[in-house]
Scaffold this motif. Structure first.
Motif, PDB file in Angstrom:
ATOM      1  N   ILE A  91       3.279   5.305  10.110  1.00  0.00           N
ATOM      2  CA  ILE A  91       3.489   3.966   9.539  1.00  0.00           C
ATOM      3  C   ILE A  91       2.145   3.274   9.329  1.00  0.00           C
ATOM      4  N   ASP A  92       1.224   3.414  10.284  1.00  0.00           N
ATOM      5  CA  ASP A  92      -0.112   2.823  10.131  1.00  0.00           C
ATOM      6  C   ASP A  92      -0.829   3.425   8.918  1.00  0.00           C
ATOM      7  N   GLU A  93      -0.716   4.753   8.745  1.00  0.00           N
ATOM      8  CA  GLU A  93      -1.356   5.403   7.604  1.00  0.00           C
ATOM      9  C   GLU A  93      -0.759   4.901   6.287  1.00  0.00           C
ATOM     10  N   LEU A  94       0.582   4.800   6.239  1.00  0.00           N
ATOM     11  CA  LEU A  94       1.232   4.322   5.017  1.00  0.00           C
ATOM     12  C   LEU A  94       0.852   2.862   4.745  1.00  0.00           C
ATOM     13  N   SER A  95       0.748   2.061   5.780  1.00  0.00           N
ATOM     14  CA  SER A  95       0.346   0.658   5.605  1.00  0.00           C
ATOM     15  C   SER A  95      -1.071   0.577   5.051  1.00  0.00           C
ATOM     16  N   ALA A  96      -1.966   1.445   5.563  1.00  0.00           N
ATOM     17  CA  ALA A  96      -3.347   1.451   5.075  1.00  0.00           C
ATOM     18  C   ALA A  96      -3.390   1.852   3.603  1.00  0.00           C
ATOM     19  N   LYS A  97      -2.590   2.843   3.210  1.00  0.00           N
ATOM     20  CA  LYS A  97      -2.555   3.264   1.807  1.00  0.00           C
ATOM     21  C   LYS A  97      -2.017   2.137   0.926  1.00  0.00           C
ATOM     22  N   ILE A  98      -0.994   1.444   1.394  1.00  0.00           N
ATOM     23  CA  ILE A  98      -0.435   0.331   0.622  1.00  0.00           C
ATOM     24  C   ILE A  98      -1.477  -0.774   0.464  1.00  0.00           C
ATOM     25  N   ASP A  99      -2.215  -1.051   1.555  1.00  0.00           N
ATOM     26  CA  ASP A  99      -3.273  -2.062   1.478  1.00  0.00           C
ATOM     27  C   ASP A  99      -4.345  -1.650   0.466  1.00  0.00           C
ATOM     28  N   ALA A 100      -4.725  -0.371   0.479  1.00  0.00           N
ATOM     29  CA  ALA A 100      -5.748   0.124  -0.448  1.00  0.00           C
ATOM     30  C   ALA A 100      -5.250   0.022  -1.894  1.00  0.00           C
ATOM     31  N   LEU A 101      -4.005   0.403  -2.105  1.00  0.00           N
ATOM     32  CA  LEU A 101      -3.437   0.310  -3.461  1.00  0.00           C
ATOM     33  C   LEU A 101      -3.342  -1.142  -3.925  1.00  0.00           C
ATOM     34  N   THR A 102      -2.966  -2.028  -3.022  1.00  0.00           N
ATOM     35  CA  THR A 102      -2.884  -3.448  -3.365  1.00  0.00           C
ATOM     36  C   THR A 102      -4.258  -3.972  -3.754  1.00  0.00           C
ATOM     37  N   GLU A 103      -5.284  -3.574  -3.004  1.00  0.00           N
ATOM     38  CA  GLU A 103      -6.656  -4.004  -3.303  1.00  0.00           C
ATOM     39  C   GLU A 103      -7.112  -3.446  -4.651  1.00  0.00           C
ATOM     40  N   ALA A 104      -6.784  -2.175  -4.944  1.00  0.00           N
ATOM     41  CA  ALA A 104      -7.176  -1.558  -6.216  1.00  0.00           C
ATOM     42  C   ALA A 104      -6.492  -2.257  -7.387  1.00  0.00           C
ATOM     43  N   VAL A 105      -5.211  -2.579  -7.227  1.00  0.00           N
ATOM     44  CA  VAL A 105      -4.476  -3.270  -8.288  1.00  0.00           C
ATOM     45  C   VAL A 105      -5.071  -4.653  -8.498  1.00  0.00           C
ATOM     46  N   ALA A 106      -5.455  -5.312  -7.424  1.00  0.00           N
ATOM     47  CA  ALA A 106      -6.044  -6.638  -7.538  1.00  0.00           C
ATOM     48  C   ALA A 106      -7.378  -6.564  -8.294  1.00  0.00           C
ATOM     49  N   LYS A 107      -8.213  -5.533  -8.033  1.00  0.00           N
ATOM     50  CA  LYS A 107      -9.481  -5.383  -8.734  1.00  0.00           C
ATOM     51  C   LYS A 107      -9.238  -5.096 -10.211  1.00  0.00           C
ATOM     52  N   LEU A 108      -8.258  -4.232 -10.520  1.00  0.00           N
ATOM     53  CA  LEU A 108      -7.956  -3.940 -11.913  1.00  0.00           C
ATOM     54  C   LEU A 108      -7.474  -5.190 -12.640  1.00  0.00           C
ATOM     55  N   ALA A 109      -6.671  -5.961 -11.972  1.00  0.00           N
ATOM     56  CA  ALA A 109      -6.154  -7.194 -12.579  1.00  0.00           C
ATOM     57  C   ALA A 109      -7.288  -8.187 -12.803  1.00  0.00           C
ATOM     58  N   ALA A 110      -8.289  -8.203 -11.910  1.00  0.00           N
ATOM     59  CA  ALA A 110      -9.412  -9.132 -12.031  1.00  0.00           C
ATOM     60  C   ALA A 110     -10.326  -8.700 -13.180  1.00  0.00           C
ATOM     61  N   ASN A 111     -10.452  -7.409 -13.488  1.00  0.00           N
ATOM     62  CA  ASN A 111     -11.304  -6.901 -14.540  1.00  0.00           C
ATOM     63  C   ASN A 111     -10.698  -7.085 -15.908  1.00  0.00           C
TER      64      ASN A 111
END
Length: 119
Positions: free
Chosen positions: A98-118
């Motif tokens: 669950i911790d690993e999946l949460s970390a992946k979700i956090d990373a994906l959320t951050e990547a989507v946020a950067k793409l949206a900002a660009n």
């Protein structure tokens, strides 16, 4: 027979009749007591029989309920195991996965946020 003897005879007859009336009443009372005792014994026996039948029925229902509960519990456990397997939570300790999946979700959320900002 003299008048005195006739009177004594009548008194004796009356006493004998009174005694028989008394004995008939006493017999009626004894008979009613016997019948009441018989009815009580019969009711008591039937009550005990009914109680035993109810206990037996209760045991049967309890067994059925336990069986159904066990079956339902086993079904639920199998479903939970299937869900855990599909989520990949059965290979490793669940908390770690669950911790690993949460970390992946956090990373994906951050990547989507950067793409949206660009954009």
């Amino acid at each position: 027979m003299t008048t005195k003897d006739t009177i004594k005879s009548k008194i004796n007859d009356a006493e004998e009749m009174a005694r028989k009336i008394w004995l008939a009443g006493l017999g009626a009372y004894g008979k009613s007591v016997d019948e009441a005792q018989g009815r009580y014994d019969k009711l008591s026996e039937e009550a005990n029989k009914m109680f035993d039948e109810l206990v037996s029925k209760g045991e049967t229902l309890e067994g059925d309920a336990r069986s159904k509960f066990k079956s339902t519990t086993n079904d639920v456990e199998h479903r939970v195991a299937d869900v855990r397997k599909k989520l990949g939570l059965d290979a490793e300790p669940a908390d770690q996965r669950i911790d690993e999946l949460s970390a992946k979700i956090d990373a994906l959320t951050e990547a989507v946020a950067k793409l949206a900002a660009n954009k």
